[in-house]
Design an enzyme around this catalytic site. Structure first.
Site: not given
Length: 305
Positions: A253, A45
């Site tokens: 990320d 996510a």
């Protein structure tokens, strides 16, 4: 970036429970915390949010539990314009949770996978059309390894660029590595996967991964920046950028999403690494993995130091 990329992220969705403290406890010790935050996270996510803020058309494939955390995570993705019809809700399972201790900008993390463990090969088959529309498919290791390997194989059969962030670190089968176009490990992950001693020659370790089937290797090196080894054997490095660090939780990320977006838009590897380095530098200046992800405009305005 040369065009608007289409990125499919296949991976985890977690609720990050972030506790700020002056120091970490020793085993068996209790210390007082300063603040607690409930922040949408999960490597999958996080990377999806980063890609969406960088202007990519982004689809998230994964799983959440049938609980308030799951609903909150999906709402957070939708607010970013991410397609979430491809995220299933698993009855009887809790949403994945990451317990994060934050001390002076650095972190310790414990992850409980919950519903992420229910992301299966069947989910990949169900969303083959979405994968077929992608320029790049971005994977990590917070869902079952069998699913990661099947997703990579499926994407490669459709001619897609597969980018793998091999975290959390674990040994990986060569069959998976042969379906990876770009692997982006940090330094410790690199040495583990290359079966090399930590601190040994970086380029040699990267070439060992290529010998196992990976085409391009990009290693993130923290304050030392990043190094890359392209499929045609070109080795290079990109320096890090000096920023005031608030929270390093989403740095990797941010880098992975930035690289995948740049590569999917047509940028060569060296330029994609440079772009990703800026994205990661900006991400650590704010609290929260997803909240800290910069927009494309912010990256463009970033003054490199």
């Amino acid at each position: 970036m040369n065009k608007i990329p289409n990125v499919v992220v296949i991976g985890s969705l977690n609720m990050d429970i972030v506790v700020e403290a002056d120091r970490p406890p020793q085993m068996g010790e209790t210390v007082a915390g300063n603040r607690v935050h409930f922040i949408p996270g999960g490597k999958g996510a996080n990377q999806a949010v980063a890609a969406a803020r960088l202007g990519a058309r982004t689809t998230m494939i994964g799983a959440v539990g049938c609980d308030p955390f799951g609903k909150e995570l999906l709402e957070a993705l939708r607010r970013e314009g991410i397609e979430t019809d491809t995220v299933k809700t698993v009855a009887g399972a809790h949403t994945g949770v990451a317990s994060i201790l934050l001390v002076e900008g650095d972190n310790q993390i414990i992850v409980v996978d919950g519903a992420n463990g229910h992301c299966t090969r069947e989910d990949i088959d169900l969303h083959r059309k979405k994968i077929a529309q992608a320029d790049a498919v971005l994977l990590q290791l917070e869902i079952p390894l069998e699913t990661v390997q099947y997703a990579a194989e499926t994407a490669k059969r459709q001619g897609k660029t597969v980018v793998l962030n091999p975290a959390p670190a674990r040994p990986l089968p060569d069959e998976l590595l042969r379906h990876v176009d770009v692997m982006i490990p940090n330094e410790s992950e690199l040495y583990l996967l290359a079966e090399a001693d930590e601190g040994s020659d970086l380029e040699t370790a990267m070439r060992r991964l290529q010998d196992k089937g990976v085409r391009t290797v990009v290693a993130t090196l923290g304050a030392r920046g990043a190094a890359y080894l392209t499929a045609d054997g070109a080795f290079g490095t990109v320096p890090s950028h000096k920023v005031e660090v608030v929270d390093t939780t989403g740095a990797g990320d941010a880098f992975n999403a930035g690289f995948a977006c740049a590569l999917a838009s047509g940028e060569p590897v060296a330029e994609a690494v440079g772009f990703a380095s800026k994205v990661a530098a900006l991400a650590v200046t704010r609290l929260g993995a997803q909240a800290g992800m910069p927009t494309l405009a912010q990256v463009g305005e970033f003054n490199v130091e």
